[in-house]
Design an enzyme around this catalytic site. Structure first.
Site, PDB file in Angstrom:
ATOM      1  N   GLU A 154       0.807  -1.238   0.000  1.00  0.00           N
ATOM      2  CA  GLU A 154       0.000   0.000   0.000  1.00  0.00           C
ATOM      3  C   GLU A 154       0.834   1.278   0.000  1.00  0.00           C
ATOM      4  O   GLU A 154       0.624   2.173   0.820  1.00  0.00           O
ATOM      5  CB  GLU A 154      -0.975  -0.025   1.199  1.00  0.00           C
ATOM      6  N   GLU A 259      -6.178 -10.775  -1.384  1.00  0.00           N
ATOM      7  CA  GLU A 259      -7.002 -10.565  -0.178  1.00  0.00           C
ATOM      8  C   GLU A 259      -8.482 -10.535  -0.563  1.00  0.00           C
ATOM      9  O   GLU A 259      -9.232  -9.665  -0.130  1.00  0.00           O
ATOM     10  CB  GLU A 259      -6.607  -9.252   0.508  1.00  0.00           C
TER      11      GLU A 259
END
Ligand code: G3I
Length: 388
Positions: A154, A259
């Site tokens: 991220e 995910e």
């Protein structure tokens, strides 16, 4: 009439026994690995029912929290590998492709990492040294056991620019390249990934493509890009997911869905976010399914999963793994994010560990004639070799 009965009977029998016998890892054995993020009760085998689902259904695992910096390296010079060792042992014992998540992230990293002894910001040299020490200790400990690492997690803003995290503020833009180099030094055989959410949005995706190209131009090893896959019923579109996978496979990378979950609850805030710092208060209509998921939504969820898996299967040559962020609905982080205390239904198994209609839809997607591998492309995906 007799024939009609027979067909109907077979249909029901298949739905109740055929799919129940088929497991996710079998259904996709020629396509990609199928993974799940585990919590300690699952990998320590304290929750025997859920552990049994994991062993039966999945051939790859990710640690939902056990390998994050705050867990394994809470204080300077102090490492705690108690849970991380159990996680890795579980993966090795069960011959699962074991993922490391994550080495460098702005979140779940203790404040001391970014400070000097007087509480002032650490210097670039000190922070680089700390990053290297952490990566060598953690990725080095599991060399040869952890097959792939989310090296940097991220690092991008929604507009594709680099997030101004403490890593970037203190070290500069090259912190990402250094993290990949240290990970390669720690385990030269491990696959190394950049992992992020909302890469299906064009601006953010462009930023990720530029980042990867820069790393490749500098000769930095990067094996793949992880699309986190925190999706909604309507977003992103199948076309966006398709374009996103294409964008990274064109760069010669493996792509993994790292995910995956599909949120069926109302979402205040950014549609495609998975920003753990986002928080909202409970309000009217924001927790609509406390008594179970209505059939109509259950069916929409199944269709959505089927649509997503059609796209993943289309890209089976580059998609090496599809990992769900949790095993059962009861485990999901979406019960507490972005609003604490909701009933969410994002995964393939319900709170009792039973497969939901979306499980069947996923398994059936592997058999759909339009999704089945053509004779020309019948070679197994090399990414799944040795892990079936
Ligand atoms: O373990 C403690 C427990 O002792 C304590 O009583 C309880 C009180 O709040 O907290 C527990 O820790 C929580 C932990 O999850 C385990 O449940 C943390 O507060 C909570 O912040 C933590 O959330 C995790 C989140 O990352 C932040 O690390 C979620 O489980 C996890 O699913 C989520 O995973 C992230 C990926 O790493 C990166 N991509 C987005 C994804 C979803 O947010």
């Amino acid at each position: 009439m007799k024939r009609l009965y027979l067909t109907a009977f077979c249909g029901i029998a298949l739905a109740t026994t055929g799919c129940a016998q088929t497991t996710l890892k079998k259904a996709f054995q020629k396509d990609f690995l199928i993974g799940a993020a585990l919590n300690p009760a699952q990998f320590c085998e304290a929750d025997s029912a859920e552990t049994a689902i994991v062993k039966r259904q999945f051939n790859s695992i990710s640690p939902e929290n056990a390998l994050k910096w705050e867990r394994v390296h809470p204080e300077p010079g102090e490492f705690d590998f108690t849970l991380a060792d159990r996680y890795v042992d579980f993966g090795v014992t069960n011959k699962m492709f074991t993922i490391g998540h994550t080495l460098v992230w702005h979140s779940q990293t203790p404040d001391w990492v970014f400070k000097d002894a007087d509480g002032k910001p650490a210097t670039r040299e000190v922070l680089l040294q700390r990053m290297r020490e952490h990566i060598l200790a953690v990725a080095g400990r599991y060399r040869g056991k952890i097959g792939g690492w989310d090296v940097v997690n991220e690092a991008l803003n929604g507009d594709g620019s680099l997030r101004n995290s403490p890593w970037r503020k203190i070290i500069g833009d090259d912190y990402i390249a250094r993290a990949f180099e240290f990970a390669h030094e720690a385990d030269p055989q491990a696959e190394l990934y950049y992992n992020d959410y909302a890469l299906e949005d064009k601006a953010k995706r462009s930023g990720a493509v530029a980042l990867v190209k820069q790393l490749q131009a500098q000769g930095v090893k990067i094996t793949g890009v992880g699309l986190q896959g925190h999706y909604l019923l309507g977003e992103p579109s199948a076309a966006q997911v398709d374009e996103t996978i294409s964008a990274f496979e064109k760069l010669g990378l493996k792509v993994m869905i790292t995910e995956l979950d599909v949120n069926v609850l109302p979402t205040p805030g950014q549609a495609l976010s998975a920003d753990v710092s986002e928080r909202y208060r409970m309000g009217a209509g924001l927790n609509p399914y406390t008594n179970g998921l209505p059939d109509a939504v259950q069916q929409r969820l199944a269709q959505r999963y089927a649509e997503l898996f059609s796209v993943f299967l289309k890209h089976r040559a580059s998609v090496s793994r599809v990992t769900f962020w949790g095993v059962t609905d009861g485990d999901s982080w979406l019960n507490d994010w972005p609003i604490p205390g909701r009933m969410s239904y994002p995964l393939l198994f319900n709170r009792d560990g039973r497969p939901k209609p979306c499980f069947q839809a996923v398994v059936e997607s592997a058999r759909q004639p339009s999704n089945v591998k053509s004779a020309a492309g019948s070679a197994a995906n090399p990414a799944t070799d040795g892990h079936r």
